[in-house]
Design a protein around this motif. Sequence first.
Motif, PDB file in Angstrom:
ATOM      1  N   PRO A 153       0.824  -1.208   0.000  1.00 55.17           N
ATOM      2  CA  PRO A 153       0.000   0.000   0.000  1.00 55.17           C
ATOM      3  C   PRO A 153       0.859   1.259   0.000  1.00 55.17           C
ATOM      4  O   PRO A 153       1.890   1.321   0.674  1.00 55.17           O
ATOM      5  CB  PRO A 153      -0.794  -0.122   1.310  1.00 55.17           C
ATOM      6  N   GLN A 154       0.437   2.262  -0.746  1.00 56.76           N
ATOM      7  CA  GLN A 154       1.186   3.511  -0.832  1.00 56.76           C
ATOM      8  C   GLN A 154       0.946   4.421   0.368  1.00 56.76           C
ATOM      9  O   GLN A 154       1.816   5.199   0.751  1.00 56.76           O
ATOM     10  CB  GLN A 154       0.810   4.257  -2.117  1.00 56.76           C
ATOM     11  N   GLU A 155      -0.225   4.324   0.973  1.00 54.14           N
ATOM     12  CA  GLU A 155      -0.590   5.270   2.033  1.00 54.14           C
ATOM     13  C   GLU A 155      -0.245   4.775   3.429  1.00 54.14           C
ATOM     14  O   GLU A 155      -0.366   5.521   4.391  1.00 54.14           O
ATOM     15  CB  GLU A 155      -2.096   5.579   1.960  1.00 54.14           C
ATOM     16  N   SER A 156       0.148   3.532   3.570  1.00 58.52           N
ATOM     17  CA  SER A 156       0.464   2.968   4.880  1.00 58.52           C
ATOM     18  C   SER A 156       1.918   2.515   4.894  1.00 58.52           C
ATOM     19  O   SER A 156       2.283   1.550   4.230  1.00 58.52           O
ATOM     20  CB  SER A 156      -0.464   1.787   5.193  1.00 58.52           C
ATOM     21  N   GLY A 157       2.735   3.219   5.663  1.00 55.83           N
ATOM     22  CA  GLY A 157       4.159   2.944   5.650  1.00 55.83           C
ATOM     23  C   GLY A 157       4.556   1.665   6.365  1.00 55.83           C
ATOM     24  O   GLY A 157       5.555   1.037   6.020  1.00 55.83           O
ATOM     25  N   LEU A 158       3.785   1.249   7.377  1.00 52.26           N
ATOM     26  CA  LEU A 158       4.160   0.076   8.159  1.00 52.26           C
ATOM     27  C   LEU A 158       3.035  -0.944   8.276  1.00 52.26           C
ATOM     28  O   LEU A 158       3.203  -2.105   7.898  1.00 52.26           O
ATOM     29  CB  LEU A 158       4.609   0.498   9.564  1.00 52.26           C
ATOM     30  N   LEU A 159       1.880  -0.527   8.771  1.00 50.95           N
ATOM     31  CA  LEU A 159       0.803  -1.470   9.064  1.00 50.95           C
ATOM     32  C   LEU A 159       0.321  -2.197   7.809  1.00 50.95           C
ATOM     33  O   LEU A 159       0.080  -3.411   7.836  1.00 50.95           O
ATOM     34  CB  LEU A 159      -0.364  -0.752   9.740  1.00 50.95           C
ATOM     35  N   GLY A 160       0.177  -1.490   6.706  1.00 54.64           N
ATOM     36  CA  GLY A 160      -0.267  -2.127   5.471  1.00 54.64           C
ATOM     37  C   GLY A 160       0.726  -3.162   4.988  1.00 54.64           C
ATOM     38  O   GLY A 160       0.355  -4.268   4.594  1.00 54.64           O
ATOM     39  N   LEU A 161       2.005  -2.817   5.033  1.00 56.22           N
ATOM     40  CA  LEU A 161       3.047  -3.754   4.608  1.00 56.22           C
ATOM     41  C   LEU A 161       3.066  -4.993   5.499  1.00 56.22           C
ATOM     42  O   LEU A 161       3.134  -6.121   5.016  1.00 56.22           O
ATOM     43  CB  LEU A 161       4.399  -3.049   4.630  1.00 56.22           C
ATOM     44  N   VAL A 162       2.998  -4.778   6.821  1.00 55.05           N
ATOM     45  CA  VAL A 162       3.030  -5.898   7.767  1.00 55.05           C
ATOM     46  C   VAL A 162       1.832  -6.818   7.562  1.00 55.05           C
ATOM     47  O   VAL A 162       1.964  -8.050   7.568  1.00 55.05           O
ATOM     48  CB  VAL A 162       3.065  -5.373   9.219  1.00 55.05           C
TER      49      VAL A 162
END
Length: 293
Positions: A153-162
């Motif tokens: 995700p472009q808008e979530s730096g950590l939580l989306g990736l995790v």
Amino acid sequence: MSRLEVLKTYKIYIGGSFPRTESGRYYPLLVNDKKIANMCLSSVKDFRNAVVAARTAQGGWSHKTAYNRCQILYRIAEVLEGRKAQFIAELELQGIALQEAENEVNLSIDRLIYYAGWCDKYQQLFSSVNPVSGNFFNFSVPEPTGVVAVFAPQESGLLGLVTQMASIIAGGNTCVVLASEKRALCAVTFAEVLATSDVPGGVVNILTGNQEELLSVFATHMDVNALLYCGNNAANIKKIQEFAVENLKRVVIREEGLYESNQYESPYLIFDFQEIKTTWHPVEVISGAGSGY
């Protein structure tokens, strides 16, 4: 005289190591027009190297016991817990308010534990004993798809990736992730967490760079089994689906959303990257001449 700040150039993460991009290129990470870091601009060669690492690691990772994968995901959460302050500071540096940053890091830790808990349970949920007529049993069980390429995700730096990474590797897959271009700082720091969390090299590979530049190679690479695109760009989604037709690659689209929502805590996110294997087993063996199953 004013001092010129020396900004860190962050590396990418491939096969458990931190190489610089093969291209030698980088881009400035900007927040409100202020340069806060230099990020590697990953090339096609970097992606291919990452796929080789992911494929090499996939067999060993998929054959680990579900309980062991659970332990490793839990260990990632433990290490992330110990570095909370650093991640909160990095999210703030990228323009996130303090309370939101604290909430995002806490939820990232909790989400890792959530998917750790599913490692040895989703098989029971999605397996079945099928009704058949004959002297045999018929079982259907989920198995890992293989190597998954991910546009984070472009808008979530950590939580989306995790969230995306945890749901993929909990099911025995390996992955190559292209981090958010504008919020890439936490992704590379998270790679440092992975490197110290018992995760075998190559299970997770993290690249930084431009999505448009790598779109076609992600979708056309013949040794990538599935692709996850997180976003709402209709043009990019269409391109991915057209490219993937050439090699029958599975494509999963997850629109950008509120990753704080419970909808991102679901075993069905694991199931998106599972194949169903059906096995036939005889009820009994008849001995003697001309015997069969």
